[in-house]
Design a protein around this motif. Sequence first.
Motif, PDB file in Angstrom:
ATOM      1  N   MET A   1      31.956  38.936  36.031  1.00 25.78           N
ATOM      2  CA  MET A   1      30.933  39.467  35.121  1.00 25.78           C
ATOM      3  C   MET A   1      31.057  40.982  34.961  1.00 25.78           C
ATOM      4  N   LYS A   2      31.393  41.651  36.035  1.00 30.44           N
ATOM      5  CA  LYS A   2      31.531  43.106  35.981  1.00 30.44           C
ATOM      6  C   LYS A   2      32.620  43.517  34.998  1.00 30.44           C
ATOM      7  N   GLU A   3      33.729  42.808  35.026  1.00 25.29           N
ATOM      8  CA  GLU A   3      34.842  43.098  34.110  1.00 25.29           C
ATOM      9  C   GLU A   3      34.436  42.827  32.655  1.00 25.29           C
ATOM     10  N   ALA A   4      33.657  41.761  32.449  1.00 21.73           N
ATOM     11  CA  ALA A   4      33.192  41.423  31.094  1.00 21.73           C
ATOM     12  C   ALA A   4      32.279  42.512  30.543  1.00 21.73           C
ATOM     13  N   PHE A  36      20.907  42.166  39.902  1.00 21.50           N
ATOM     14  CA  PHE A  36      19.983  41.052  40.139  1.00 21.50           C
ATOM     15  C   PHE A  36      20.768  39.758  40.358  1.00 21.50           C
ATOM     16  N   CYS A  37      21.770  39.528  39.519  1.00 15.78           N
ATOM     17  CA  CYS A  37      22.573  38.317  39.624  1.00 15.78           C
ATOM     18  C   CYS A  37      23.306  38.256  40.966  1.00 15.78           C
ATOM     19  N   ALA A  38      23.807  39.391  41.419  1.00 14.63           N
ATOM     20  CA  ALA A  38      24.519  39.430  42.701  1.00 14.63           C
ATOM     21  C   ALA A  38      23.583  39.020  43.831  1.00 14.63           C
ATOM     22  N   GLN A  39      22.342  39.491  43.749  1.00 11.56           N
ATOM     23  CA  GLN A  39      21.357  39.121  44.767  1.00 11.56           C
ATOM     24  C   GLN A  39      20.953  37.654  44.625  1.00 11.56           C
ATOM     25  N   TYR A  40      20.797  37.208  43.386  1.00  8.30           N
ATOM     26  CA  TYR A  40      20.368  35.833  43.112  1.00  8.30           C
ATOM     27  C   TYR A  40      21.416  34.823  43.571  1.00  8.30           C
ATOM     28  N   PHE A  41      22.691  35.134  43.304  1.00  9.67           N
ATOM     29  CA  PHE A  41      23.776  34.225  43.688  1.00  9.67           C
ATOM     30  C   PHE A  41      24.344  34.537  45.069  1.00  9.67           C
ATOM     31  N   ASP A  42      23.747  35.560  45.723  1.00 13.96           N
ATOM     32  CA  ASP A  42      24.187  35.956  47.068  1.00 13.96           C
ATOM     33  C   ASP A  42      25.679  36.264  47.106  1.00 13.96           C
ATOM     34  N   SER A  43      26.084  37.179  46.218  1.00 15.05           N
ATOM     35  CA  SER A  43      27.495  37.593  46.155  1.00 15.05           C
ATOM     36  C   SER A  43      27.558  39.077  45.834  1.00 15.05           C
ATOM     37  N   SER A  44      28.757  39.624  45.813  1.00 15.60           N
ATOM     38  CA  SER A  44      28.922  41.035  45.443  1.00 15.60           C
ATOM     39  C   SER A  44      28.956  41.160  43.925  1.00 15.60           C
ATOM     40  N   SER A  46      31.155  42.354  41.946  1.00 12.97           N
ATOM     41  CA  SER A  46      32.438  42.004  41.327  1.00 12.97           C
ATOM     42  C   SER A  46      32.738  40.506  41.373  1.00 12.97           C
ATOM     43  N   GLU A  47      31.941  39.741  42.153  1.00 13.23           N
ATOM     44  CA  GLU A  47      32.233  38.316  42.311  1.00 13.23           C
ATOM     45  C   GLU A  47      31.259  37.413  41.559  1.00 13.23           C
ATOM     46  N   VAL A  48      30.308  37.991  40.809  1.00 15.41           N
ATOM     47  CA  VAL A  48      29.354  37.171  40.063  1.00 15.41           C
ATOM     48  C   VAL A  48      30.093  36.439  38.947  1.00 15.41           C
ATOM     49  N   ASP A  49      29.964  35.111  38.931  1.00 11.06           N
ATOM     50  CA  ASP A  49      30.629  34.268  37.935  1.00 11.06           C
ATOM     51  C   ASP A  49      29.797  34.255  36.657  1.00 11.06           C
ATOM     52  N   LEU A  50      30.377  34.734  35.570  1.00 10.84           N
ATOM     53  CA  LEU A  50      29.672  34.797  34.295  1.00 10.84           C
ATOM     54  C   LEU A  50      29.218  33.409  33.849  1.00 10.84           C
ATOM     55  N   GLN A  51      30.025  32.401  34.129  1.00 10.63           N
ATOM     56  CA  GLN A  51      29.711  31.027  33.729  1.00 10.63           C
ATOM     57  C   GLN A  51      28.485  30.484  34.477  1.00 10.63           C
ATOM     58  N   ALA A  52      28.175  31.053  35.627  1.00  2.81           N
ATOM     59  CA  ALA A  52      27.073  30.541  36.442  1.00  2.81           C
ATOM     60  C   ALA A  52      25.706  31.025  35.949  1.00  2.81           C
ATOM     61  N   VAL A  53      25.706  32.035  35.113  1.00  7.89           N
ATOM     62  CA  VAL A  53      24.437  32.591  34.627  1.00  7.89           C
ATOM     63  C   VAL A  53      23.800  31.628  33.622  1.00  7.89           C
ATOM     64  N   LYS A  87      26.275  37.197  23.509  1.00  7.81           N
ATOM     65  CA  LYS A  87      26.796  36.829  22.189  1.00  7.81           C
ATOM     66  C   LYS A  87      28.262  37.222  22.088  1.00  7.81           C
ATOM     67  N   TYR A  88      28.571  38.434  22.547  1.00  5.58           N
ATOM     68  CA  TYR A  88      29.950  38.922  22.580  1.00  5.58           C
ATOM     69  C   TYR A  88      30.807  38.042  23.492  1.00  5.58           C
ATOM     70  N   SER A  89      30.278  37.742  24.682  1.00  7.62           N
ATOM     71  CA  SER A  89      31.025  36.949  25.656  1.00  7.62           C
ATOM     72  C   SER A  89      31.309  35.545  25.135  1.00  7.62           C
ATOM     73  N   PHE A  90      30.341  34.958  24.428  1.00  5.89           N
ATOM     74  CA  PHE A  90      30.518  33.613  23.876  1.00  5.89           C
ATOM     75  C   PHE A  90      31.576  33.610  22.774  1.00  5.89           C
ATOM     76  N   LYS A  91      31.526  34.604  21.891  1.00  9.05           N
ATOM     77  CA  LYS A  91      32.494  34.686  20.802  1.00  9.05           C
ATOM     78  C   LYS A  91      33.899  34.936  21.317  1.00  9.05           C
ATOM     79  N   ARG A  92      34.031  35.634  22.432  1.00 12.29           N
ATOM     80  CA  ARG A  92      35.342  35.933  23.002  1.00 12.29           C
ATOM     81  C   ARG A  92      35.822  34.839  23.963  1.00 12.29           C
TER      82      ARG A  92
END
Length: 305
Positions: A1-4, A36-44, A46-53, A87-92
């Motif tokens: 997610m960070k890279e996106a 928030f996502c990193a805390q919610y998914f208990d990860s760093s 850089s490791e938050v999976d965009l697909q998991a959101v 929206k950008y992420s979905f189109k790409r």
Amino acid sequence: MKEAITKYLRYLKVERNASPHTITSYENDLTQFLEFCAQYFDSSDSEVDLQAVERLTIRLWLGELSEEGMAKSSIARKVAAVRSFFKYSFKRGMVEQNPAHLLIVPKKDQPLPKTVNSEDLSRMMELAPGDNPQSAQDRAILELFYSTGIRLSELVSLDIDEVNFDLKQVKVMGKGAKQRIVPLGSSSVTALKRHLQTRKELYGTRTDRDARSALFLAAHGQRIYPRAVQRLVNDYLTRASEVTQKSPHVLRHSFATHLLDRGADIRVIKELLGHSNLASTQVYTHTSVERLKNVYELAHPRAKS
């Protein structure tokens, strides 16, 4: 997610030509959401999976912001940032589904714009008589703000050759790299001419090629920057008026409201302000109605029981 997020911010800058202010705001909002996502998914981060959101993830974040007492306008901006990002992420092809697709934007509070009355503005101008190079520049900045209603970002980016004294107008680069022509009043023309007569005396150790073309200069001779102008306006308004907000935007609000109070067509004001749609300008009609109500209550013998 960070890279996106990094790719999205580059897209805003290169392809959408978004303003630096917009990019910074979106970067802050998305970084906060990532944390928030990193805390919610208990990860760093850089490791938050965009697909998991999921939509629930976003709604939980917004609920947390609301519980912390964040203003509706700030939350609405964050919603806009997240919606645009996904929206950008979905189109790409970065996500298979857009979790922010039907996300509801909270209705913003609409406080009326703060304005300065014409008497206080005249008093403010007199505080900068223009009897030395710095005072002459201060007066030119204040007169230009009130004469044209331009934004702070537009003023600091002005070059000398964008002012046309023969036609009494200035060429302004607005949001989204949209140019517009704004007329100059006689007071601002006089102040600008006086400033240009002594402008070179403001040159300093940081005066480079860009500064030599700039209309206004900062303390060390470089192109003037937003914070310096904000301090300048705050100082003069503090001495001249009791208005609670003391920013360049208050002068922009005053410009639009005073035009409307004196019968100017709201569509003309829209063009002068560089608004992309009329809805942004219509807030000033509410200000004028409030003024009418105040005058009525003070003047009419049967306005109050």
